[in-house]
Scaffold this motif. Structure first.
Motif, PDB file in Angstrom:
ATOM      1  N   GLY A  47      -3.068   9.287  -1.719  1.00 64.52           N
ATOM      2  CA  GLY A  47      -4.081   8.501  -1.044  1.00 64.52           C
ATOM      3  C   GLY A  47      -3.639   7.047  -1.012  1.00 64.52           C
ATOM      4  O   GLY A  47      -2.696   6.657  -1.704  1.00 64.52           O
ATOM      5  N   GLU A  48      -4.288   6.241  -0.214  1.00 68.77           N
ATOM      6  CA  GLU A  48      -3.911   4.837  -0.093  1.00 68.77           C
ATOM      7  C   GLU A  48      -4.309   4.064  -1.346  1.00 68.77           C
ATOM      8  O   GLU A  48      -5.470   4.044  -1.729  1.00 68.77           O
TER       9      GLU A  48
ATOM     10  N   SER B 287       0.843  -1.189   0.000  1.00 69.81           N
ATOM     11  CA  SER B 287       0.000   0.000   0.000  1.00 69.81           C
ATOM     12  C   SER B 287       0.879   1.240   0.000  1.00 69.81           C
ATOM     13  O   SER B 287       1.825   1.340   0.785  1.00 69.81           O
ATOM     14  N   THR B 288       0.583   2.173  -0.872  1.00 66.79           N
ATOM     15  CA  THR B 288       1.312   3.437  -0.923  1.00 66.79           C
ATOM     16  C   THR B 288       0.391   4.567  -0.475  1.00 66.79           C
ATOM     17  O   THR B 288      -0.825   4.436  -0.489  1.00 66.79           O
ATOM     18  N   VAL B 289       0.989   5.682  -0.097  1.00 71.21           N
ATOM     19  CA  VAL B 289       0.187   6.817   0.362  1.00 71.21           C
ATOM     20  C   VAL B 289       0.551   8.091  -0.384  1.00 71.21           C
ATOM     21  O   VAL B 289       0.309   9.194   0.083  1.00 71.21           O
TER      22      VAL B 289
END
Length: 292
Positions: free
Chosen positions: A224-225, A219-221
């Motif tokens: 946004g996720e 998951s990247t941020v």
């Protein structure tokens, strides 16, 4: 965009069944994956109206390799997340119960180890650490903390996963934000965790490593996720991450777990402020794999 329409559609459905829904009688469910209709190439809610209670989910669903047990985490009270489970006995799935206090369960590819994250009391408050339980004849053993080599990492949070060799991947925070860490299991001992070089400038968490170590979903941020996937090259380096939003049809996903049979991807997504479970046919992973 299709991904936005997907969230709108899901939000309307959740409103129609009621976010506070709790079934008076757990339904008779048989078959793999609680007998739910299998998803296609568009992510859908898992067990809608059955596993959408008033409690807030906090991690993806993980199944045992034989498909007879399923675990997930949720907030049942203000004390922190708990891990729930449902078991298939004599062909029927039982009503979920609370298994242990903890978060984001993960079962090793061989089915012999059960990992999760939980709070531990320390001098200046509490800290999240990774625990592991061993498979025994009677069930899972008592929990043991992962070695200090691992748990000394600052601000461990959300999902950890292992490949079939026991190599560990997890997310932990640094001054510049969360990063994906890797610790190799060598002669039964874990090496000092290192940030994966290819992702050192990417704020990311909740990694899922393929059993053979050939790909990593995380998951990247950055915007946004969102979920991304990276493949391991022959030289040991990783390809640039591919944003999966358009492949799964939804933004804001995190905590990915691929089922032991490799057929489905489970993840969590926030819809109108409520975390819910989604799943999707995982065949797109092979379609994205680089042809070397």
């Amino acid at each position: 965009l299709a991904v936005d329409a997907m969230k709108d559609e899901t939000a309307e459905y959740l409103k129609s069944i009621g976010a506070d829904q709790s079934l008076q009688k757990f339904p008779d469910l048989e078959g793999d994956y609680m007998g739910q209709p299998k998803p296609g190439k568009k992510a859908v809610l898992f067990a809608p109206g059955i596993l959408n209670p008033k409690h807030e989910y906090h991690g993806a669903i993980v199944f045992s390799p034989d498909g007879n047990k399923m675990y997930w985490s949720a907030y049942l009270d203000e004390k922190g997340p708990s891990i729930l489970r449902s078991q298939r006995v004599n062909g029927k799935w039982g009503k979920p119960d609370v298994y242990i206090r903890g978060d984001v369960p993960f079962i090793s590819p061989d089915g012999n180890k059960f990992y999760y994250v939980a709070f531990k009391q320390v001098e200046d408050g509490t800290k999240e650490v990774i625990y592991v339980r061993e498979k025994t004849i009677s069930g899972w053993s008592e929990a043991k903390e992962m070695p200090a080599t691992i748990n000394s990492a600052a601000k461990i949070h959300w999902q950890a996963s292992v490949d079939k060799m026991g190599n560990l991947y997890f997310g932990a925070s640094r001054d510049e934000g969360s990063r994906i860490y890797y610790s190799a299991l060598l002669d039964g001992e874990y090496a000092k965790p290192q940030v994966i070089d290819a992702f050192k400038n990417i704020e990311a968490f909740s990694p899922y490593i393929a059993p053979d170590g050939s790909y990593l979903i995380f998951s990247t941020v950055e915007e946004g996720e969102n979920l991304s996937i990276s493949f391991k090259k022959k030289d040991g380096n990783w390809t640039k991450g591919i944003d999966l939003s358009n492949y799964i049809g939804i933004k804001g996903a995190f905590c990915p777990i691929v089922t032991h049979d490799g057929k489905y991807l489970f993840f969590v997504c926030s819809v109108d402020g409520q975390y819910v479970h989604f799943w999707i046919d995982a065949s797109f992973i092979e379609e994205l794999r680089p042809k070397e």
